[in-house]
Design a protein around this motif. Structure first.
Motif, PDB file in Angstrom:
ATOM      1  N   ALA A 175       0.818  -1.222   0.000  1.00  0.00           N
ATOM      2  CA  ALA A 175       0.000   0.000   0.000  1.00  0.00           C
ATOM      3  C   ALA A 175       0.845   1.261   0.000  1.00  0.00           C
ATOM      4  N   HIS A 176       2.073   1.159   0.516  1.00  0.00           N
ATOM      5  CA  HIS A 176       2.947   2.329   0.583  1.00  0.00           C
ATOM      6  C   HIS A 176       3.182   2.937  -0.803  1.00  0.00           C
ATOM      7  N   ARG A 179      -0.167   5.146  -1.879  1.00  0.00           N
ATOM      8  CA  ARG A 179      -0.794   6.224  -1.115  1.00  0.00           C
ATOM      9  C   ARG A 179      -0.537   7.612  -1.703  1.00  0.00           C
ATOM     10  N   ALA A 241      -8.424   3.509  -2.315  1.00  0.00           N
ATOM     11  CA  ALA A 241      -7.799   2.476  -1.483  1.00  0.00           C
ATOM     12  C   ALA A 241      -8.722   1.258  -1.363  1.00  0.00           C
TER      13      ALA A 241
END
Length: 368
Positions: A175-176, A179, A241
């Protein structure tokens, strides 16, 4: 007197035109001649005085005259309110087109702050029955006329979405990596949605207040995933997300303003535009272009330049006269094409009449 119009237009090695100079005043311009003579090429050249790829969405290489293929150039003197701007746009050897405004290098986005240009071409007659891409471009052209910064927001959103789609296709799970990209997409995306909704409000208000011979179209902003448009960028980032897992499977971004569509309804009959007759669909498009022009004039005091390709071909004499009356009442410099002068008889001296012919493989123009 109109506040926005072309005073001169020069085409060099552009499509069928070798070197053409058109000096004009603020009145509408009725362009007629045989099919293939080069009428639409003139409209395409004018459309390049605004951001984007023009009425045909062609590449810069495709616009160059054959067989020379040395590149092309469009130069115009544009009167905007009390100011005069010299605009040049060109391409060399098929490279991306460049822009210069008042002798200084400029971006296409800057063009949108100077020239407001709207168009209707025969390919758009299928707008209501084909895919969402065309309707979204139509919506963004309307939106851009009110909010020149809309083009920059769309470019920023699409640039970040391409990077996100690259990660999705590579099946990146961390996920980094997403973002920061999604945060930038969300900031631009909220601005895009806000501008589109406000543009539709302007169009609807203009239709309600107008005395027009053309039917009203009710437009609703929709999207492929039927998600409720979020109120802020944080909410949009959360949606991106949430969709990340599905997007990785699909290999592309499934939610966001790039999936928007407009649902049109023929108001008088309460019939979806896609189910209306061919003539009714055309009339709805003309109505929306006129409404856009009126709304823009009401908001800014400046009517747009209109490009109407073969717009009168399927209108009877009464409807043609009504169209020309509305254009003249708006005070817009409208560049209109048709195969013969009889299509513009109702305009009379209210317009300039330009004959386009072809000789030895070159388009020629002459005011009548």
């Amino acid at each position: 007197m109109p506040n926005l119009f072309l005073e001169s237009l020069r085409l060099s090695h552009f499509r069928s035109h070798h070197v053409v100079n058109i000096a004009c005043d603020s009145r509408p311009i009725a362009i007629y001649g045989a099919n293939g003579a080069g009428k639409t090429n003139i409209l395409e050249a004018v459309s390049l005085l605004s951001p984007g790829r023009g009425v045909r969405r062609a590449s810069a290489e495709d616009m160059t005259r054959r067989p020379e293929a040395v590149g092309w150039k469009v130069k115009a003197i544009l009167r905007s309110q009390d100011r005069m701007h010299e605009i040049e746009t060109w391409s060399e050897n098929g490279a991306a087109r460049q822009v210069r405004i008042d002798s200084k290098a400029a971006t296409q986005v800057t063009l949108g702050r100077i020239a407001r240009v709207l168009w209707l071409i025969p390919a758009m007659d299928r707008l209501w029955t084909e895919g969402a891409d065309g309707r979204r471009r139509f919506l963004d052209r309307m939106t851009l006329s009110f909010y020149p910064s809309h083009a920059e927001n769309v470019l920023n959103y699409e640039k970040n979405m391409r990077e996100r789609n690259r990660l999705l296709k590579e099946q990146v799970q961390d996920a980094h990596w997403y973002r920061a990209i999604e945060g930038q997409m969300a900031v631009a995306g909220i601005k895009i949605w806000a501008a589109r909704k406000e543009a539709l409000m302007h169009i609807h208000a203009s239709q309600e207040d107008a005395e027009t011979s053309f039917p009203t179209a009710n437009l609703t902003l929709t999207n492929a995933e039927s998600i409720e448009i979020p109120k802020n960028s944080e909410d949009l980032a959360a949606i991106l997300a949430e969709y990340r897992g599905r997007d990785i499977v699909a290999g592309r971004t499934l939610a966001g303003p790039h999936r928007d569509d407009i649902y049109g309804v023929f108001a008088a009959k309460n019939v979806p535009a896609k189910d209306s007759s061919t003539g009714e669909q055309k009339a709805l498009l003309i109505s929306l272009i006129l409404a856009n022009g009126r709304a823009l004039n009401e908001q800014t005091g400046i009517p747009p330049v209109l490009l109407l390709d073969e717009v009168a071909a399927h209108l009877d004499a009464g409807r043609r006269a009504a169209l020309y009356d509305e254009i003249c009442a708006l005070g817009a410099q409208a560049w209109m094409t048709g195969t013969g002068p009889e299509l513009f008889e109702e305009l009379g001296p209210r317009a300039q009449h330009l004959l386009v012919s072809e000789a030895d493989g070159k388009s020629q123009v002459k005011f009548q």
